[in-house]
Motif scaffolding. Structure first.
Motif, PDB file in Angstrom:
ATOM      1  N   ILE A 126       0.858  -1.185   0.000  1.00 47.08           N
ATOM      2  CA  ILE A 126       0.000   0.000   0.000  1.00 47.08           C
ATOM      3  C   ILE A 126       0.891   1.230   0.000  1.00 47.08           C
ATOM      4  CG2 ILE A 126      -1.810   1.267   1.216  1.00 47.08           C
ATOM      5  CD1 ILE A 126      -2.534  -1.380   2.624  1.00 47.08           C
ATOM      6  N   SER A 127       0.759   2.049  -1.018  1.00 46.35           N
ATOM      7  CA  SER A 127       1.498   3.291  -1.105  1.00 46.35           C
ATOM      8  C   SER A 127       0.701   4.229  -1.984  1.00 46.35           C
ATOM      9  CB  SER A 127       2.908   3.033  -1.664  1.00 46.35           C
ATOM     10  OG  SER A 127       3.718   4.175  -1.511  1.00 46.35           O
ATOM     11  N   GLY A 128       1.292   5.301  -2.463  1.00 48.66           N
ATOM     12  CA  GLY A 128       0.541   6.217  -3.291  1.00 48.66           C
ATOM     13  C   GLY A 128       1.377   7.359  -3.802  1.00 48.66           C
ATOM     14  N   ARG A 129       0.785   8.168  -4.666  1.00 47.68           N
ATOM     15  CA  ARG A 129       1.492   9.306  -5.240  1.00 47.68           C
ATOM     16  C   ARG A 129       1.777  10.376  -4.194  1.00 47.68           C
ATOM     17  NH1 ARG A 129      -2.697   8.220  -8.798  1.00 47.68           N
ATOM     18  NH2 ARG A 129      -3.910   9.898  -7.823  1.00 47.68           N
ATOM     19  N   ASP A 130       0.872  10.504  -3.234  1.00 50.78           N
ATOM     20  CA  ASP A 130       0.996  11.492  -2.170  1.00 50.78           C
ATOM     21  C   ASP A 130       0.180  10.997  -0.978  1.00 50.78           C
ATOM     22  OD1 ASP A 130      -1.680  11.973  -2.870  1.00 50.78           O
ATOM     23  OD2 ASP A 130      -1.134  13.668  -4.141  1.00 50.78           O
ATOM     24  N   ALA A 131       0.071  11.824   0.053  1.00 48.22           N
ATOM     25  CA  ALA A 131      -0.617  11.394   1.271  1.00 48.22           C
ATOM     26  C   ALA A 131      -2.084  11.079   1.013  1.00 48.22           C
ATOM     27  CB  ALA A 131      -0.485  12.470   2.353  1.00 48.22           C
ATOM     28  N   ALA A 132      -2.761  11.929   0.251  1.00 44.55           N
ATOM     29  CA  ALA A 132      -4.187  11.709  -0.017  1.00 44.55           C
ATOM     30  C   ALA A 132      -4.402  10.413  -0.784  1.00 44.55           C
ATOM     31  CB  ALA A 132      -4.764  12.894  -0.792  1.00 44.55           C
ATOM     32  N   HIS A 133      -3.561  10.151  -1.775  1.00 40.10           N
ATOM     33  CA  HIS A 133      -3.702   8.926  -2.550  1.00 40.10           C
ATOM     34  C   HIS A 133      -3.411   7.703  -1.688  1.00 40.10           C
ATOM     35  CE1 HIS A 133      -2.304   6.160  -5.994  1.00 40.10           C
ATOM     36  NE2 HIS A 133      -3.620   6.191  -5.992  1.00 40.10           N
ATOM     37  N   CYS A 134      -2.441   7.816  -0.790  1.00 38.40           N
ATOM     38  CA  CYS A 134      -2.136   6.695   0.096  1.00 38.40           C
ATOM     39  C   CYS A 134      -3.318   6.384   1.005  1.00 38.40           C
ATOM     40  CB  CYS A 134      -0.894   6.991   0.922  1.00 38.40           C
ATOM     41  SG  CYS A 134      -0.337   5.594   1.927  1.00 38.40           S
ATOM     42  N   ARG A 135      -4.009   7.422   1.491  1.00 35.80           N
ATOM     43  CA  ARG A 135      -5.188   7.180   2.324  1.00 35.80           C
ATOM     44  C   ARG A 135      -6.280   6.470   1.520  1.00 35.80           C
ATOM     45  NH1 ARG A 135      -3.673  12.323   4.590  1.00 35.80           N
ATOM     46  NH2 ARG A 135      -4.963  13.417   3.065  1.00 35.80           N
ATOM     47  N   GLU A 136      -6.438   6.839   0.254  1.00 36.89           N
ATOM     48  CA  GLU A 136      -7.404   6.152  -0.604  1.00 36.89           C
ATOM     49  C   GLU A 136      -7.043   4.679  -0.757  1.00 36.89           C
ATOM     50  OE1 GLU A 136      -7.556   8.107  -4.325  1.00 36.89           O
ATOM     51  OE2 GLU A 136      -8.257  10.031  -3.511  1.00 36.89           O
ATOM     52  N   THR A 160      -8.237  -2.059   3.120  1.00 40.94           N
ATOM     53  CA  THR A 160      -8.902  -2.565   4.322  1.00 40.94           C
ATOM     54  C   THR A 160     -10.259  -3.170   3.982  1.00 40.94           C
ATOM     55  OG1 THR A 160      -9.783  -0.340   4.748  1.00 40.94           O
ATOM     56  CG2 THR A 160      -7.758  -0.959   5.878  1.00 40.94           C
ATOM     57  N   GLY A 161     -10.879  -2.716   2.905  1.00 40.84           N
ATOM     58  CA  GLY A 161     -12.164  -3.270   2.499  1.00 40.84           C
ATOM     59  C   GLY A 161     -12.079  -4.676   1.960  1.00 40.84           C
ATOM     60  N   GLN A 174      -5.137   8.644  10.395  1.00 38.22           N
ATOM     61  CA  GLN A 174      -6.253   9.476   9.935  1.00 38.22           C
ATOM     62  C   GLN A 174      -7.311   8.669   9.194  1.00 38.22           C
ATOM     63  OE1 GLN A 174      -5.772  12.223  11.535  1.00 38.22           O
ATOM     64  NE2 GLN A 174      -3.673  11.454  11.850  1.00 38.22           N
ATOM     65  N   VAL A 175      -7.064   7.389   8.970  1.00 34.81           N
ATOM     66  CA  VAL A 175      -8.013   6.517   8.257  1.00 34.81           C
ATOM     67  C   VAL A 175      -8.670   5.597   9.288  1.00 34.81           C
ATOM     68  CG1 VAL A 175      -8.291   4.784   6.448  1.00 34.81           C
ATOM     69  CG2 VAL A 175      -6.576   6.607   6.198  1.00 34.81           C
ATOM     70  N   PRO A 176      -9.948   5.817   9.625  1.00 30.15           N
ATOM     71  CA  PRO A 176     -10.594   5.018  10.682  1.00 30.15           C
ATOM     72  C   PRO A 176     -10.508   3.519  10.443  1.00 30.15           C
ATOM     73  CG  PRO A 176     -11.977   6.887  10.083  1.00 30.15           C
ATOM     74  CD  PRO A 176     -10.856   6.845   9.085  1.00 30.15           C
ATOM     75  N   GLU A 177     -10.693   3.079   9.193  1.00 32.32           N
ATOM     76  CA  GLU A 177     -10.648   1.644   8.894  1.00 32.32           C
ATOM     77  C   GLU A 177      -9.269   1.063   9.191  1.00 32.32           C
ATOM     78  OE1 GLU A 177     -13.413   3.701   5.920  1.00 32.32           O
ATOM     79  OE2 GLU A 177     -11.450   4.050   6.834  1.00 32.32           O
ATOM     80  N   ALA A 178      -8.227   1.857   8.952  1.00 36.39           N
ATOM     81  CA  ALA A 178      -6.865   1.409   9.223  1.00 36.39           C
ATOM     82  C   ALA A 178      -6.555   1.464  10.714  1.00 36.39           C
ATOM     83  CB  ALA A 178      -5.868   2.270   8.447  1.00 36.39           C
ATOM     84  N   ARG A 179      -7.081   2.485  11.376  1.00 36.70           N
ATOM     85  CA  ARG A 179      -6.817   2.672  12.807  1.00 36.70           C
ATOM     86  C   ARG A 179      -7.359   1.516  13.637  1.00 36.70           C
ATOM     87  NH1 ARG A 179      -8.709   7.732  12.917  1.00 36.70           N
ATOM     88  NH2 ARG A 179     -10.700   7.180  13.871  1.00 36.70           N
ATOM     89  N   ARG A 180      -8.372   0.843  13.134  1.00 35.29           N
ATOM     90  CA  ARG A 180      -8.983  -0.256  13.885  1.00 35.29           C
ATOM     91  C   ARG A 180      -8.213  -1.572  13.739  1.00 35.29           C
ATOM     92  NH1 ARG A 180     -13.939   2.569  12.393  1.00 35.29           N
ATOM     93  NH2 ARG A 180     -14.065   1.464  10.406  1.00 35.29           N
ATOM     94  N   LEU A 181      -7.244  -1.641  12.843  1.00 35.69           N
ATOM     95  CA  LEU A 181      -6.492  -2.876  12.622  1.00 35.69           C
ATOM     96  C   LEU A 181      -5.272  -2.949  13.543  1.00 35.69           C
ATOM     97  CD1 LEU A 181      -6.463  -3.020   8.711  1.00 35.69           C
ATOM     98  CD2 LEU A 181      -7.694  -4.564  10.246  1.00 35.69           C
ATOM     99  N   PRO A 182      -4.839  -4.166  13.898  1.00 38.42           N
ATOM    100  CA  PRO A 182      -3.555  -4.295  14.595  1.00 38.42           C
ATOM    101  C   PRO A 182      -2.446  -3.717  13.717  1.00 38.42           C
ATOM    102  CG  PRO A 182      -4.763  -6.364  14.650  1.00 38.42           C
ATOM    103  CD  PRO A 182      -5.498  -5.471  13.691  1.00 38.42           C
ATOM    104  N   LEU A 183      -1.476  -3.083  14.345  1.00 36.66           N
ATOM    105  CA  LEU A 183      -0.481  -2.329  13.585  1.00 36.66           C
ATOM    106  C   LEU A 183       0.924  -2.628  14.087  1.00 36.66           C
ATOM    107  CD1 LEU A 183      -0.930   1.404  12.690  1.00 36.66           C
ATOM    108  CD2 LEU A 183       1.187   0.639  13.759  1.00 36.66           C
TER     109      LEU A 183
END
Length: 339
Positions: free
Chosen positions: A67-77, A83-84, A104-113
């Motif tokens: 999981i990565s992205g072009r920038d922070a917003a894309h990474c959150r997407e 997570t889905g 900042q991503v609720p779905e990610a925050r709920r996972l073990p990290l």
């Protein structure tokens, strides 16, 4: 440094997926880990560490979804999308900035990290003594899957510039800096040399020479104060008003050496204005974590903190958050940390 997330393609042959099997701890080995990467951490160290992390997971029969992205917003997407599909947890490769992004991503925050430290500061990872070596880090992450550690997080509410009159929420793991330490963070982010935590030390020296006192209005309270006046209120001209969940920021500077990230409270540090000469002495004591008794220093433990500091920009987990007023609270045990 600001997050600039390059794409690490899932079909890259160094990220081959391997099949897993069920274990006796109730962990679903058929699900993959999301491997969240900031390839620009520490000027490229993140990408190299990500490759080694993927290999270490594969060697243990663990599938990964990069999981990565072009920038922070894309990474959150990309995080929301991944997570889905179903993940057993997230493995973060990078520094405090990538952690702040994920929170900042609720779905990610709920996972073990789990975390493989590969940034410049790595202050949150340092709090837990997490190994920098990807092989050792992966072994520790997998060993902790059956019993993740419950860790507090901080939550700050502040004005939303895109919705006048409305508030927005920002989560943090390490600390929220307002004033001098935020200025140091901003200047360190601008240094492009591969200096690791020494970027913060260099930035600190420059900021000392350009020191400017700020006006702060701070209040703090605990659960027992609900519906009553705050436990404390203070207006002062000073250097900083910082709320910490961990002991150190800025590559290991122990601002709140007594802080514990699982005690259901935050640690508030306030430092009054002083001359440049006196500041050098204060910083020398602070660097050793022995500043609690200095007359310029005040430290409090609280569950809620309010900070007003005019146009000062706050930083959290190494990244800019915005302009206040700031309403900070603790979220006890909100993070399941694989450590």
């Amino acid at each position: 440094m600001r997050l600039r997330l390059g794409r690490i393609r899932p079909h890259h042959r160094r990220f081959i997926e391997y099949s897993g099997a069920m274990n006796t701890d109730g962990v679903d080995d058929d699900l993959p880990f999301g491997l969240v990467v900031n390839p620009f951490s520490a000027l490229g160290r993140g990408k190299r560490a990500a490759v080694r992390t993927a290999r270490a997971l594969a060697a243990r029969g663990v599938r990964v979804v990069p999981i990565s992205g072009r920038d922070a917003a894309h990474c959150r997407e990309q995080l929301r999308a991944a997570t889905g599909t179903g993940l057993r947890g997230l493995v973060l490769v990078g520094g405090d900035g990538i952690l702040g992004l994920v929170l900042q991503v609720p779905e990610a925050r709920r996972l073990p990290l789990g975390i493989v430290p590969a940034g410049s500061g790595n202050d949150f990872a340092r709090q837990f003594g997490l190994p920098h070596d990807p092989v050792a880090a992966v072994a520790r992450i997998l060993a902790a899957e059956s019993a993740p550690r419950a860790v507090d997080l901080g939550v700050v509410l502040l004005p939303d510039p895109e919705r006048p009159g409305q508030k927005r929420e920002h989560w943090f793991a390490g600390g929220l800096s307002v004033g001098f330490d935020a200025a140091v963070n901003r200047r360190a982010n601008a240094i492009r040399l591969p200096l690791g935590p020494f970027r913060y030390h260099l930035a600190l020296i420059v900021e000392v020479l350009a020191i400017a006192p700020r006006a702060f209005s701070v209040r703090w309270s605990r659960s027992a104060d609900a519906g009553q006046d705050p436990a404390g209120r203070r207006a002062f001209t000073g250097l900083l008003a910082t709320v910490m969940n961990i002991r150190a920021i800025g590559g290991g500077i122990p601002l709140t050496p007594q802080a514990e990230p699982d005690d259901g409270a935050l640690d508030l540090l306030m430092v009054d204005a002083c001359s440049t000469v006196r500041l050098l002495s204060v910083l020398g004591v602070l660097a050793r974590g022995r500043h609690a008794r200095l007359p310029e220093v005040r430290m409090e433990r609280a569950e809620r903190v309010g900070i007003e500091a005019g146009s000062e920009i706050a930083y959290a987990d190494g990244e800019p958050v915005g302009v206040g007023p700031f309403e900070v609270s603790v979220a006890p045990g909100a993070l399941r940390l694989l450590a």
